[in-house]
Each structure stands twice: as structure tokens, then as C-alpha cells.
Scaffold this active site. Sequence first.
Site, PDB file in Angstrom:
ATOM      1  N   CYS A  31       0.932  -1.278   0.009  1.00  0.00           N
ATOM      2  CA  CYS A  31       0.112  -0.154  -0.125  1.00  0.00           C
ATOM      3  C   CYS A  31       0.818   1.066  -0.098  1.00  0.00           C
ATOM      4  O   CYS A  31       2.127   1.224   0.012  1.00  0.00           O
ATOM      5  CB  CYS A  31      -0.905  -0.069   1.329  1.00  0.00           C
ATOM      6  SG  CYS A  31       0.032   0.140   2.705  1.00  0.00           S
ATOM      7  N   HIS A  93       3.497   1.862  11.797  1.00  0.00           N
ATOM      8  CA  HIS A  93       2.416   1.568  12.706  1.00  0.00           C
ATOM      9  C   HIS A  93       2.113   2.658  13.329  1.00  0.00           C
ATOM     10  O   HIS A  93       0.999   2.651  14.085  1.00  0.00           O
ATOM     11  CB  HIS A  93       2.705   0.381  13.681  1.00  0.00           C
ATOM     12  CG  HIS A  93       3.136  -1.016  12.739  1.00  0.00           C
ATOM     13  ND1 HIS A  93       4.341  -1.289  12.595  1.00  0.00           N
ATOM     14  CD2 HIS A  93       2.735  -1.770  11.949  1.00  0.00           C
ATOM     15  CE1 HIS A  93       4.392  -2.208  11.707  1.00  0.00           C
ATOM     16  NE2 HIS A  93       3.255  -2.618  11.268  1.00  0.00           N
ATOM     17  N   HIS A 143      -1.348  -4.828  19.286  1.00  0.00           N
ATOM     18  CA  HIS A 143      -0.723  -4.775  17.789  1.00  0.00           C
ATOM     19  C   HIS A 143      -0.178  -3.309  17.760  1.00  0.00           C
ATOM     20  O   HIS A 143      -0.349  -2.279  18.670  1.00  0.00           O
ATOM     21  CB  HIS A 143      -1.780  -4.487  16.839  1.00  0.00           C
ATOM     22  CG  HIS A 143      -1.277  -4.375  15.590  1.00  0.00           C
ATOM     23  ND1 HIS A 143      -0.949  -3.113  15.029  1.00  0.00           N
ATOM     24  CD2 HIS A 143      -1.217  -5.321  14.516  1.00  0.00           C
ATOM     25  CE1 HIS A 143      -0.596  -3.251  13.763  1.00  0.00           C
ATOM     26  NE2 HIS A 143      -0.571  -4.582  13.410  1.00  0.00           N
ATOM     27  N   GLU A 145       0.058  -0.637  16.337  1.00  0.00           N
ATOM     28  CA  GLU A 145      -0.818   0.449  15.760  1.00  0.00           C
ATOM     29  C   GLU A 145      -1.743   0.789  17.213  1.00  0.00           C
ATOM     30  O   GLU A 145      -1.944   2.031  17.453  1.00  0.00           O
ATOM     31  CB  GLU A 145      -1.409   0.278  14.516  1.00  0.00           C
ATOM     32  CG  GLU A 145      -2.451   1.435  14.186  1.00  0.00           C
ATOM     33  CD  GLU A 145      -3.340   1.136  13.122  1.00  0.00           C
ATOM     34  OE1 GLU A 145      -3.009   0.339  12.335  1.00  0.00           O
ATOM     35  OE2 GLU A 145      -4.170   2.104  13.136  1.00  0.00           O
ATOM     36  N   THR A 184      -6.783   0.810  11.645  1.00  0.00           N
ATOM     37  CA  THR A 184      -6.674   0.871  10.334  1.00  0.00           C
ATOM     38  C   THR A 184      -6.876  -0.176   9.385  1.00  0.00           C
ATOM     39  O   THR A 184      -7.380  -0.180   8.404  1.00  0.00           O
ATOM     40  CB  THR A 184      -5.835   1.751   9.740  1.00  0.00           C
ATOM     41  OG1 THR A 184      -4.415   1.095  10.004  1.00  0.00           O
ATOM     42  CG2 THR A 184      -5.579   3.051  10.124  1.00  0.00           C
ATOM     43  N   CYS A 214      -8.308   1.552   6.637  1.00  0.00           N
ATOM     44  CA  CYS A 214      -7.866   2.440   5.413  1.00  0.00           C
ATOM     45  C   CYS A 214      -8.173   1.781   4.333  1.00  0.00           C
ATOM     46  O   CYS A 214      -8.919   0.880   4.277  1.00  0.00           O
ATOM     47  CB  CYS A 214      -6.214   2.342   5.612  1.00  0.00           C
ATOM     48  SG  CYS A 214      -5.601   0.573   5.134  1.00  0.00           S
ATOM     49  N   SER A 242       1.057  -9.525  10.775  1.00  0.00           N
ATOM     50  CA  SER A 242       0.500  -8.740   9.727  1.00  0.00           C
ATOM     51  C   SER A 242      -0.984  -8.599  10.000  1.00  0.00           C
ATOM     52  O   SER A 242      -1.705  -9.615   9.492  1.00  0.00           O
ATOM     53  CB  SER A 242       0.719  -8.673   8.140  1.00  0.00           C
ATOM     54  OG  SER A 242       0.288  -7.998   7.511  1.00  0.00           O
ATOM     55  N   ASN A 244      -3.558  -7.055   8.824  1.00  0.00           N
ATOM     56  CA  ASN A 244      -4.412  -6.823   7.352  1.00  0.00           C
ATOM     57  C   ASN A 244      -4.238  -8.183   6.838  1.00  0.00           C
ATOM     58  O   ASN A 244      -5.227  -8.615   6.091  1.00  0.00           O
ATOM     59  CB  ASN A 244      -4.065  -5.542   6.595  1.00  0.00           C
ATOM     60  CG  ASN A 244      -2.566  -5.903   5.755  1.00  0.00           C
ATOM     61  OD1 ASN A 244      -2.851  -6.350   4.528  1.00  0.00           O
ATOM     62  ND2 ASN A 244      -1.708  -5.409   6.328  1.00  0.00           N
ATOM     63  N   SER A 286       1.873  -5.366   3.304  1.00  0.00           N
ATOM     64  CA  SER A 286       3.460  -5.309   3.721  1.00  0.00           C
ATOM     65  C   SER A 286       4.006  -6.305   2.860  1.00  0.00           C
ATOM     66  O   SER A 286       5.318  -6.624   3.180  1.00  0.00           O
ATOM     67  CB  SER A 286       3.791  -5.347   5.280  1.00  0.00           C
ATOM     68  OG  SER A 286       2.621  -6.387   5.921  1.00  0.00           O
TER      69      SER A 286
HETATM   70  S1  SF4 Z   1      -2.365  -0.809   5.485  1.00  0.00           S
HETATM   71 FE1  SF4 Z   1      -1.433   0.446   6.988  1.00  0.00          FE
HETATM   72  S2  SF4 Z   1       0.503   1.415   6.258  1.00  0.00           S
HETATM   73 FE2  SF4 Z   1      -0.934   0.893   4.552  1.00  0.00          FE
HETATM   74  S3  SF4 Z   1      -2.387   2.260   4.152  1.00  0.00           S
HETATM   75 FE3  SF4 Z   1      -3.500   1.375   5.506  1.00  0.00          FE
HETATM   76  S4  SF4 Z   1      -2.857   2.309   7.372  1.00  0.00           S
HETATM   77 FE4  SF4 Z   1      -1.379   2.841   5.978  1.00  0.00          FE
END
Ligand code: SF4
Length: 327
Positions: A31, A93, A143, A145, A184, A214, A242, A244, A286
Site C-alpha cells: 500500500c 504503525h 498490535h 498500531e 486501520t 484504510c 500482519s 491486514n 506489507s
Molecule cells: S495498511 Fe497501514 S500502512 Fe498501509 S495504507 Fe493502510 S494504514 Fe497505511
Amino acid sequence: MNAPFQSTSATSDIDPRLPLQLLIAAPRGFCAGVDRAIEIVERALEKYGSPVYVRHEIVHNRYVVESLKAKGAVFVEELDEVPDDAPVVFSAHGVPKTVPAEAERRNMLYVDATCPLVSKVHRQAERQIEKGQHILFIGHEGHPEVIGTMGQVPEGRISLVETVADVAKLPFTQDDDLSYLTQTTLSVDDTRKIVEALEDRFPQIVGPKAEDICYATSNRQAAVKQIAPSCDLVLVIGAPNSSNSVRLVEVAQRMGTDARLIQRATDLEPEWLEGVGTIGLTAGASAPEQLVREVVDRLSEWRQVEETIVTTTEEKMVFKLPRQLTD
Ligand code: SF4
């Protein structure tokens, strides 16, 4: 789906003529926040020379971390492991306020690689506290973040909510001034349910206009939802820490499709292809594209792979680098 595959475990049993449909999700992988964080470390190495210290894994991917280590980055968990006169980068993070405060107290040269979308949540938290609200923060305990965002406000002014069940246990009433924010990289679906539970119990609660999940997290989850129903197995490239990436596995599993998290092509087992005609492939925010190609190449050693890219949306987001690295 295609004809069942009869192999047991040895790769020599695999019939390479059997076609394997590979649905590759787009968007996937890096990202804008991860791109920016990696570039920050690389530019810091160019500008200040090696070593550049990085507090916490810059992004949650071992391959990325090892590549940066090879260029001269030194990864540590806490600032007390960094000499006063060495440059240090804070990870994507985000960090609690105490971290830059300590760096300033020690007169250190630091570069903050916090993703701008995480920083946005930090600013929202500050504003909610200024308005006198108590923040209910939806996220996963431990985490980085979550530690970073909860560390933006005074202790006792923010409470973590991880599940719908947690909402019932909160020690607040409808008379309390409450707001919510979210990590996020959460599951879009789970978060919606938690927010609904909060709004049911505390109708006075206020939150951001949209949840803070996000664009990259939402887009990758939507892409998996698109391909999972057509797949016998979904492979997600990403690290176990990770957030996400783990959510992408859950999204596929909740659609009734077998799904596995892998870090690299070497994690693949040939017996996973048994009876499998279609595989879905994606990567967490990531995970670099190189790891996706490695997986495709590995699968191609075993079966005749027919690749299809399934694009659900185009991403054009780019974040500016900190000025101290561009001047
Ligand atoms: S995954 Fe994390 S680093 Fe990537 S855009 Fe979303 S908030 Fe930002």
C-alpha cells in the site's frame, strides 16, 4: 471445478499437465503507507549512512526487514537500544507520544515513518480528548498500531474494544460523553458489527464520518470477497503478525473457502493442491510483489498454471515523504 487431483505428498506424484486456474486479486500487496515507510529507511540510509536504526519492524514482513538489514538498517524494539548519536526511524504503525518525546529529550535525529492514515487517527484521538470525550478504540490488543494510538492520549481516557462481546462489559452509561475510533487494518465486517453494538448501547456516541479502516485494507478485503467464491483454496502472502494479512485469510474462510497464510513460496506444500482446480492468490499490504511471483513460479513447477488477474479497483494513492529526507 477441475478434475480432482489424486496426488498424495510427493511432488513427483503431481501431474504437471493438470491445469490450475490462478485468480490473482488486484489490488494486493504494498500500500502507499508501506511504500513510503520503506523509502524512508532507504533514503535515510542514503542521507545519513549506515547504520540507521529502525524502531520495530518497519512493516510486518520478514523479507522487507531482511532486505533493509542487508542495506545497513538495524532493527530494535525500543529507543534505549539506539545510541544517542545514531539516526532512528519509527515504523509505519505509529508510536506512542512518549517515543518522540524521549528522542527529543536525548537530542536524537529521528524520522517518523508512521503512515499518514494512522497519523490521521492520532489527530482525531487528540481532538476527541480536547472535546472531553472518552474514546472507545476498536482494535487488537498488543498490535503496535493500537499501542501507538492509545499512547496519543492521557491514560484512563481511552478503552480498547476488541469484540462485540466487549461492548456489553464497558463501564459507561448513556450519560457519558463517548466517541470511538478504529485501528486501520481491521475486518470491515467485524468492525461494522462492533460499531453497531456501540451505537445500540450508547446512542450518544460519536465517531469519524467513516470508520478509520484504510483504503488498502478495505480494497484488499473486497478483492478477496470477489475471488473467494470461485476458488477451492485462497493463499494470502503475509506475516502472522500482519493484521491486514490475517484479516484477508478470515474474509476468505468466512465465505466458505479454505484459506492459508503463507510467508513465502517455500511454505507451499504440494498436497495442498490435491483436488484443487482454482486457487486465489493475494498479498497483505506489507508483502512485496516479488513474493507473489515466487508463489506463481512454485505453483507452475507443479501444475500448468493459467493466471487471471481479477481487478476490483485501481489504487492511485501516494504519500509524500517527510521533508527532512527530500530537502
Ligand atoms: S495498511 Fe497501514 S500502512 Fe498501509 S495504507 Fe493502510 S494504514 Fe497505511
